[in-house]
Design a protein around this motif. Sequence first.
Motif, short mmCIF file in Angstrom:
data_model
loop_
_atom_site.label_atom_id
_atom_site.label_comp_id
_atom_site.label_asym_id
_atom_site.label_seq_id
_atom_site.Cartn_x
_atom_site.Cartn_y
_atom_site.Cartn_z
N GLY A 11 9.17 -6.16 -5.36
CA GLY A 11 9.76 -5.23 -5.58
C GLY A 11 9.40 -4.13 -6.68
O GLY A 11 10.32 -3.07 -6.63
N ALA A 12 8.25 -4.68 -7.13
CA ALA A 12 7.35 -3.31 -8.10
C ALA A 12 6.84 -2.57 -7.73
O ALA A 12 6.96 -2.45 -6.69
CB ALA A 12 6.57 -3.90 -9.37
N ALA A 13 7.08 -1.11 -8.16
CA ALA A 13 6.92 -0.15 -7.32
C ALA A 13 4.84 -0.02 -7.26
O ALA A 13 4.48 -0.53 -8.19
CB ALA A 13 6.59 1.61 -8.75
N ARG A 14 4.77 0.71 -5.96
CA ARG A 14 3.37 0.61 -6.05
C ARG A 14 3.00 1.61 -6.53
O ARG A 14 3.15 3.07 -6.07
CB ARG A 14 3.11 0.10 -4.59
CG ARG A 14 2.03 -0.37 -3.83
CD ARG A 14 1.68 -0.92 -2.75
NE ARG A 14 1.40 -2.24 -2.99
CZ ARG A 14 1.82 -3.46 -2.08
NH1 ARG A 14 1.13 -2.60 -0.55
NH2 ARG A 14 1.78 -4.64 -2.02
N ARG A 44 -0.06 -4.55 -7.79
CA ARG A 44 0.79 -3.60 -7.76
C ARG A 44 -0.12 -1.76 -7.18
O ARG A 44 0.34 -1.43 -6.90
CB ARG A 44 1.51 -3.19 -8.62
CG ARG A 44 2.64 -4.39 -9.36
CD ARG A 44 3.27 -3.95 -10.48
NE ARG A 44 4.09 -2.65 -10.49
CZ ARG A 44 4.12 -1.43 -11.83
NH1 ARG A 44 2.99 -2.32 -12.51
NH2 ARG A 44 4.28 -0.26 -11.90
N ILE A 45 -1.74 -3.07 -6.51
CA ILE A 45 -1.93 -1.56 -6.20
C ILE A 45 -2.02 -1.20 -4.71
O ILE A 45 -2.08 -2.22 -3.90
CB ILE A 45 -3.95 -1.48 -6.20
CG1 ILE A 45 -4.05 -1.40 -8.00
CG2 ILE A 45 -4.61 0.20 -6.49
CD1 ILE A 45 -5.21 -1.88 -8.32
N GLY A 46 -2.15 0.19 -4.45
CA GLY A 46 -2.34 -0.23 -2.53
C GLY A 46 -3.37 1.41 -2.57
O GLY A 46 -2.98 2.13 -3.72
N PHE A 47 -4.17 1.68 -1.37
CA PHE A 47 -5.34 2.14 -1.36
C PHE A 47 -5.52 3.29 -0.29
O PHE A 47 -4.61 3.20 0.66
CB PHE A 47 -6.71 1.86 -1.54
CG PHE A 47 -6.66 0.54 -1.84
CD1 PHE A 47 -7.20 0.93 -3.57
CD2 PHE A 47 -6.41 -0.93 -2.50
CE1 PHE A 47 -7.86 0.30 -4.47
CE2 PHE A 47 -7.02 -1.58 -3.17
CZ PHE A 47 -7.82 -1.09 -4.28
N ILE A 48 -5.38 4.69 -0.72
CA ILE A 48 -5.95 6.02 0.98
C ILE A 48 -7.14 5.37 0.86
O ILE A 48 -8.30 6.72 0.16
CB ILE A 48 -5.15 7.22 0.49
CG1 ILE A 48 -4.24 7.10 0.90
CG2 ILE A 48 -5.90 7.91 2.55
CD1 ILE A 48 -2.98 8.03 0.43
N LEU A 49 -8.37 5.08 2.30
CA LEU A 49 -9.47 5.20 1.78
C LEU A 49 -9.78 6.10 3.09
O LEU A 49 -10.09 5.86 3.86
CB LEU A 49 -10.04 3.67 2.34
CG LEU A 49 -11.82 3.74 2.15
CD1 LEU A 49 -12.07 3.48 0.81
CD2 LEU A 49 -12.46 2.82 2.83
N HIS A 50 -11.17 6.79 2.57
CA HIS A 50 -11.57 7.83 3.10
C HIS A 50 -13.01 7.61 3.18
O HIS A 50 -13.86 7.97 2.69
CB HIS A 50 -11.19 9.04 2.18
CG HIS A 50 -10.30 9.20 1.76
ND1 HIS A 50 -9.22 10.09 2.64
CD2 HIS A 50 -9.39 8.83 0.58
CE1 HIS A 50 -7.99 10.26 1.90
NE2 HIS A 50 -8.19 9.58 0.41
N GLY A 51 -13.38 7.95 4.77
CA GLY A 51 -14.92 8.07 4.80
C GLY A 51 -14.99 7.86 6.61
O GLY A 51 -13.96 7.90 7.36
N PRO A 52 -16.29 8.00 7.12
CA PRO A 52 -16.08 7.38 8.76
C PRO A 52 -14.96 6.23 9.35
O PRO A 52 -15.57 4.48 8.64
CB PRO A 52 -17.53 7.27 8.53
CG PRO A 52 -18.04 7.53 7.89
CD PRO A 52 -17.41 7.09 6.62
N GLY A 53 -14.38 6.46 10.26
CA GLY A 53 -13.22 5.25 10.31
C GLY A 53 -13.95 3.98 11.32
O GLY A 53 -13.58 3.30 10.70
#
Lengths: 377, 377
Positions: A11-14, A44-53
Motif C-alpha cells: 500500500g506504500a506509494a510507488r 517501491r520502484i516502478g519503471f517505464i523502459l524506453h528502447g527497441p521493443g
Amino acid sequence: MGAQGDQDMTGAARFVISVDAMGGDEGPAAVVAGMALSARKNPRIGFILHGPGDTLGPLVAKRRELAGRVTLRDAPEVVSMTDKPAHVVRHGQGSSMWSALESVRAGEATVCVSCGNTGALMLMSVIRLRKLPGIYRPAIAVMWPSQNPQQHNIMLDGGADIRADAKDLMQYALMGASYARNGFGLKCPRIGLLNVGTEEHKGRAELREAHDLIAANAASADFEFVGFVEGRDLPGTRCDVIVTDGFTGNVALKTGEGIANLITDLLREAFAYTPLSRLAALLAYTSLRRVKKRVDPRRANGGVFLGLNGTVVKSHGAADATGVSSAIKLAFDLAQSGFTEKLANRVASATPLDITGNGGEDARHDTGDDNHGDLAP
Amino acid sequence: MGAQGDQDMTGAARFVISVDAMGGDEGPAAVVAGMALSARKNPRIGFILHGPGDTLGPLVAKRRELAGRVTLRDAPEVVSMTDKPAHVVRHGQGSSMWSALESVRAGEATVCVSCGNTGALMLMSVIRLRKLPGIYRPAIAVMWPSQNPQQHNIMLDGGADIRADAKDLMQYALMGASYARNGFGLKCPRIGLLNVGTEEHKGRAELREAHDLIAANAASADFEFVGFVEGRDLPGTRCDVIVTDGFTGNVALKTGEGIANLITDLLREAFAYTPLSRLAALLAYTSLRRVKKRVDPRRANGGVFLGLNGTVVKSHGAADATGVSSAIKLAFDLAQSGFTEKLANRVASATPLDITGNGGEDARHDTGDDNHGDLAP
C-alpha cells in the motif's frame, strides 16, 4: 502498470523511474540487469523502459524481479556516443533518450535515468524539460569519494557546459547547496570555489568576482562559504560542495578516475609479484574490497542535471549493472524527496538575477551587470 | 670550491647546482638533508647554497657528505608562501630565492632548485633569467606516474600561468617534446592536448585552434601528435606529454594528489580494521611500499620551468629530504645533458612565431595571427 502514484503490495506509494535502455557501452542487457538489482532491493520502484521493443521485451521477461513493474515504450532509434548533440536534437525524436525524457515532461515519472551521450542528453533535456526560471546554465552535479561523514562530496559543474561566468558559478553554489541539503541531509553545507590557490588574490578575474557573489549569498541561502579551495579538496574534508566550470570539473573528474585506476592496476600487479604477496592479497581481500567500494566510481554513479523542470540522472557511459542500479537508487531518492520542487523554490527565492522578467530562458545576463547580492526585487 | 667545471677526485666533471635553502614547508634542515642524500649517491654534484648564513652553516657542518662540496651564500631574507609575487620581485633582492637565481644568471651554475613560493619563483625567474627568444609564456613541466615504459608522463603547464592561448599551447608541445627527448630518451614523444573529450569538435575554441597548430608542427619537430586526450590520460598510456593551460593543469595535479592521498588513507584504515587485515598488512608491506613508491609525488618531485635562459627546478613546497633529493637529481640530469641549450635551439629553429623580431620579450603574438606551420622565415 507503473504510472506515478501507484502502490506496491503493502500500500506504500510507488515511484516510477523513466529509464533509457540504450546508449551505454554495456548495452541494454546491463541496464535491465541494473533495474532488476534495484527492483529486488526496493519494492517501491516502478519503471517505464524506453528502447527497441523487440530487444527489450525478452530481456525484461527473463528477470522475475521485474514482473509487473515495467512499462515498455518502443523507441527504435539509439543515440550513439559519437553523435553530435545538435544533430541528435534535430533528428532524435524516435530515440529512446527522447522518449525517456517525454515521460518526465508528461508527468508519468519525475526522474529520468540514461547512460547515453552526455552532451546530447543535456541539450535534449534543456529543450524538452526547459530550464528553471532564472537559470542560464544548468549543471551536472557529480559525487567524489571523501572522508567527510557523508562519505561523498558534490562537485558541479561536472561537464554540462565548458563555460561558466561569475553568476553561473553563484547559481551552481545555490543548486549544490540545495542538493547537499536534500541528498545528504546537511543543514548548512560548506561550499568551496575551485581555484589554483586559496589566497583571495589568485586565479582568473571571473573567479574573484564569483567569490564575492557567493559570499554575498551565503547567509540568505543557508550555506557556509569556505572560499577558494584546490584540486586536493575535491576528495577532501574542507567542504561538502565544490563549484567550478564544466571544463575544469570534467578534467578533474576524469583525472581522479585515471589515478584511481592506475593505483588499482599497480596494487593488482604488486600483489601478484611474489608467493608471499599473493598470500597477503588473499588475507587482505576484504580490506581491499572495502577500499575499492569506497572509491569505486560505479557506486557513486549518476551525475544529476540541476536547473531543469524535472530531474535527469546521467549514469556513467561504461556503467555495468551495479552502476545502473546505483543511478536508479539516486533517482528514487530524489523522486521520493520531492527534490525538483525544492530546488526550484530555492532558486526562485534566492536568485532573482534575471531582471528582464522573461523567465531566463534566453536572456543572457551580462557579466558586467553588477547587481550581485541584491536579492530583493 | 664548487664553481662550474670543477672536478671530483676521479677527475670527472662536477656539476654545480644552485640551491635555495628557504621557503619550503619543512625548512632549511630538510633541504640540507636532501642535499646530503644526493651527495652520498652522486660524487659529481657540487652545491651553492643560499640562505641565512648563521642558520645554514651549522646545518651543513653536521653533514659529513657535504664537506668541501658546498659554497654558502648569505642571503638573510626569505620569500614566504603567502607573499604576493609582485611584492617579492620589488622587495626580494636580499632573499635566498633571488640569490639562487643570480648564480644561474652569472653562469656559476646551470640549474637552480627551490622549494619556495611558485608564483614568486616564476616571476623572479622570468625577470632575472629572461624568456627564451620567441617564448611568451614559460611553463612548468610536471611529472605524473604512468604505466608507460618510462614510468612517468610529462604535463605542462602545471601552473606557471593561468592563461594560455593556442600558440602558447603549441610552444608547450615543442618544449614538452624536447624535455621528453632529453629527460626520458624518447626519440619521438607522443603529445596529447588536454580537453573534455577526444572528438575534434569538442572543447573551447582556442583548443581547436591549438589542435591544428600542434598538428601542423608535429612532423618538423619530431613528435607524434595523438590529438585531444582526457583527464584519465594524464596518468595513462595514450601519450608521453600532455599539454594544457596552467589553471587546468594545476587543478588536475592537485586533484591527482588528493585522490592518491585519499586512497592511501583508506588503505591504512582498511588494513588496521581487523587482526586478520593487520596480519595481511604485514605480509603485504613490500607490495604496498612498491606501489607507494610508484605514485609518491615526492619521488616525481620537481617541476621544471621551461622557456627561460637557464633551468629552474621547483620542488614541492611540502618536500622532505627525499623530495628535495629527487629534485636535485633531476637538476643534475638536466645540467649534465645540456638541456637548456638543446631546448633553446629547438624553440629557435621550430617556432619563428615572433615576426616582430624584438626577441619576443614583450611582443604579444596576436591570437588572430595565423602563420602556423609556416616554419621558414
